[in-house]
Motif scaffolding. Sequence first.
Motif, short mmCIF file in Angstrom:
data_model
loop_
_atom_site.label_atom_id
_atom_site.label_comp_id
_atom_site.label_asym_id
_atom_site.label_seq_id
_atom_site.Cartn_x
_atom_site.Cartn_y
_atom_site.Cartn_z
N ASN A 101 0.81 -1.24 0.00
CA ASN A 101 0.00 0.00 0.00
C ASN A 101 0.84 1.28 0.00
N LYS A 102 2.05 1.20 -0.51
CA LYS A 102 2.93 2.37 -0.50
C LYS A 102 3.03 3.08 -1.85
N ASP A 103 2.61 2.44 -2.92
CA ASP A 103 2.75 3.04 -4.25
C ASP A 103 1.91 4.31 -4.37
N GLU A 104 2.44 5.27 -5.13
CA GLU A 104 1.72 6.53 -5.29
C GLU A 104 1.87 7.04 -6.73
N ILE A 105 0.78 7.61 -7.25
CA ILE A 105 0.76 8.24 -8.57
C ILE A 105 0.85 9.75 -8.37
N LEU A 106 1.82 10.38 -8.98
CA LEU A 106 1.95 11.83 -8.93
C LEU A 106 1.37 12.44 -10.20
N TYR A 107 0.76 13.61 -10.07
CA TYR A 107 0.28 14.35 -11.24
C TYR A 107 0.16 15.82 -10.86
N PHE A 108 0.10 16.67 -11.87
CA PHE A 108 -0.02 18.11 -11.64
C PHE A 108 -1.48 18.54 -11.79
N ASP A 109 -1.82 19.66 -11.15
CA ASP A 109 -3.23 20.07 -11.15
C ASP A 109 -3.70 20.61 -12.50
N THR A 110 -2.79 20.71 -13.47
CA THR A 110 -3.19 21.09 -14.82
C THR A 110 -3.49 19.89 -15.70
N LEU A 111 -3.40 18.68 -15.15
CA LEU A 111 -3.64 17.47 -15.93
C LEU A 111 -5.06 17.48 -16.49
N TYR A 112 -5.22 17.01 -17.71
CA TYR A 112 -6.53 16.94 -18.36
C TYR A 112 -7.51 16.15 -17.49
N GLY A 113 -8.75 16.64 -17.42
CA GLY A 113 -9.73 16.05 -16.51
C GLY A 113 -9.95 14.57 -16.70
N GLY A 114 -10.00 14.10 -17.96
CA GLY A 114 -10.22 12.67 -18.19
C GLY A 114 -9.09 11.83 -17.63
N CYS A 115 -7.86 12.33 -17.72
CA CYS A 115 -6.71 11.59 -17.19
C CYS A 115 -6.67 11.68 -15.66
N ALA A 116 -7.04 12.85 -15.13
CA ALA A 116 -7.09 12.98 -13.67
C ALA A 116 -8.14 12.03 -13.09
N LYS A 117 -9.26 11.89 -13.77
CA LYS A 117 -10.30 10.97 -13.30
C LYS A 117 -9.84 9.51 -13.44
N THR A 118 -9.00 9.26 -14.42
CA THR A 118 -8.42 7.92 -14.54
C THR A 118 -7.57 7.60 -13.32
N VAL A 119 -6.77 8.58 -12.88
CA VAL A 119 -5.99 8.41 -11.65
C VAL A 119 -6.92 8.13 -10.48
N ASP A 120 -8.02 8.89 -10.39
CA ASP A 120 -8.99 8.67 -9.31
C ASP A 120 -9.53 7.25 -9.34
N TYR A 121 -9.84 6.76 -10.54
CA TYR A 121 -10.40 5.41 -10.65
C TYR A 121 -9.38 4.34 -10.25
N ILE A 122 -8.13 4.53 -10.68
CA ILE A 122 -7.09 3.56 -10.33
C ILE A 122 -6.93 3.47 -8.82
N VAL A 123 -6.95 4.64 -8.16
CA VAL A 123 -6.85 4.67 -6.69
C VAL A 123 -8.05 3.96 -6.07
N GLU A 124 -9.23 4.29 -6.57
CA GLU A 124 -10.46 3.70 -6.01
C GLU A 124 -10.50 2.19 -6.20
N SER A 125 -10.11 1.71 -7.36
CA SER A 125 -10.23 0.28 -7.68
C SER A 125 -9.08 -0.54 -7.13
N SER A 126 -8.04 0.11 -6.59
CA SER A 126 -6.90 -0.63 -6.06
C SER A 126 -7.13 -1.09 -4.62
N TYR A 127 -8.21 -0.59 -4.01
CA TYR A 127 -8.54 -0.96 -2.63
C TYR A 127 -7.38 -0.70 -1.67
N GLY A 128 -6.80 0.49 -1.83
CA GLY A 128 -5.78 0.93 -0.89
C GLY A 128 -4.35 0.66 -1.28
#
Length: 474
Positions: A127-154
């Motif tokens: 549970n230590k891995d982390e995805i970094l991104y900048f706040d200018t990232l395109y919304g569809g890709c930012a939401k992809t990051v959100d989904y990966i976090v959500e579906s990884s179960y921690g």
Amino acid sequence: MVASTVDLAFRTKEGSQATTQETDDVVQYGKALREQQFLFDPNFRNLNHGSFGTIPRAIQAKLRDYQDQAEARPDHFIRYREKELLDESRAAVAKVLNAPVETVVFVSNATLGVNTVLRNLSWADDNKDEILYFDTLYGGCAKTVDYIVESSYGRVSSRCIPLTYPCEDDEVVTAFNNAVAASRAEGKRPKVCVFDVVSSLPGIRFPFEAITAACKEHNILSCIDGAQGIGMVHLDMTTLDPDFFVSNCHKWLHVPRGCAVFYVPLRNQPLMRSTLPTSHGFVAADASTQRVNPLPPNGKSEFVNAFEFVGTLDNSPYLCVKDSIRWRKEVLGGEDIILAYQEELARRGGAKVAEFLGTRLFENKSGTLGRCAMVNVGLPIAIEGDGSGLEDGKVRDEDADGLPQVPRGDVGLVTNWIQKKLIEEYGTWVSLFLYRGRWWGRLSAQVYLGLEDFEWVGEPLKDLCARAAKGEYK
């Protein structure tokens, strides 16, 4: 012939280089090119190329020809001929990117490419891995990051790196380094960073070269979203050497929608276990579960073979890549001339719009944000308030208080009203966005536009902002 309104070197019919002062036998950029080569409604000015791109008539004809061939003999074309044409396009785009041909394949768009990377990476059970991104990232890709976090179960978390523009490139690198240090100080393991070539909103050049190098220094995978990239800025994969790179060809390379080049160096191809969706090219790691691939064998690598056929799709846009690159060379003069024209037009055109509106460009002191084919112009309208609770959490823009203002609760109404009126009354469209309490407009520079198009758009923007400030949008 009358040359473009921006004085640059253009390719003559004989193939030599000549400036607009030396000969009239030059490629006509701007209105003449728009009317002769493109498919636009004569009453529409496309100042928003950055969203959807477009194609010239010659490439539309090639697209339909490939589709006709597929319908004439489906099995022959899809199973055999299409693969040959696909290899030709891969070779052509690899040359533009200065990449080995075995490292490039095609996907339908940049967002799918980012999804392919993030959904194929493995996340550790600690549970230590982390995805970094900048706040200018395109919304569809930012939401992809959100989904990966959500579906990884921690198993994986994410960390957004905030930026306050107009900052300098070295400040972006510093923000990245600080985020890496903070992640590790919290016991996390920054594994991959997702970032742009040219950000969407604001439409600015991101220091992707420097962040790629910083990723290498920190042993972090670099995943570059070049949705705005190829055909707009110079790209060299051999020099840049990212871990993953994807760029839409249908935006700035004059390729039909949707098509993106997906670059993965040989060292990382084993990490990309499957296409999205998984198809016949997938090879299971367990030898006892090997399945038959009904497509003709081709002797190519597992990576290239996997992306050749991902279900029954219309791959005609992929086949047009080589034709678009050839058209850009033979008709427009080649990549270097095109890129130089677009960047110069964006700078000069944007400056004219800002001068007319009495505002300024979205630019830093060193001028690096505008080294691309899009320009962001401040609009003469702002949001009421003292800066607290801004939509992006930034410090209020220094010029916002001197502008006509609208209620914060009407932001969405104003934005949509201006954009709709631009279409209905003026036959154009401009991407509007909010930053630090005021509106900005993103304008695209393309070979079918000239300075006169930028001079023209100032009046519609000024008129609609004034009408919005008076409450006409209500």
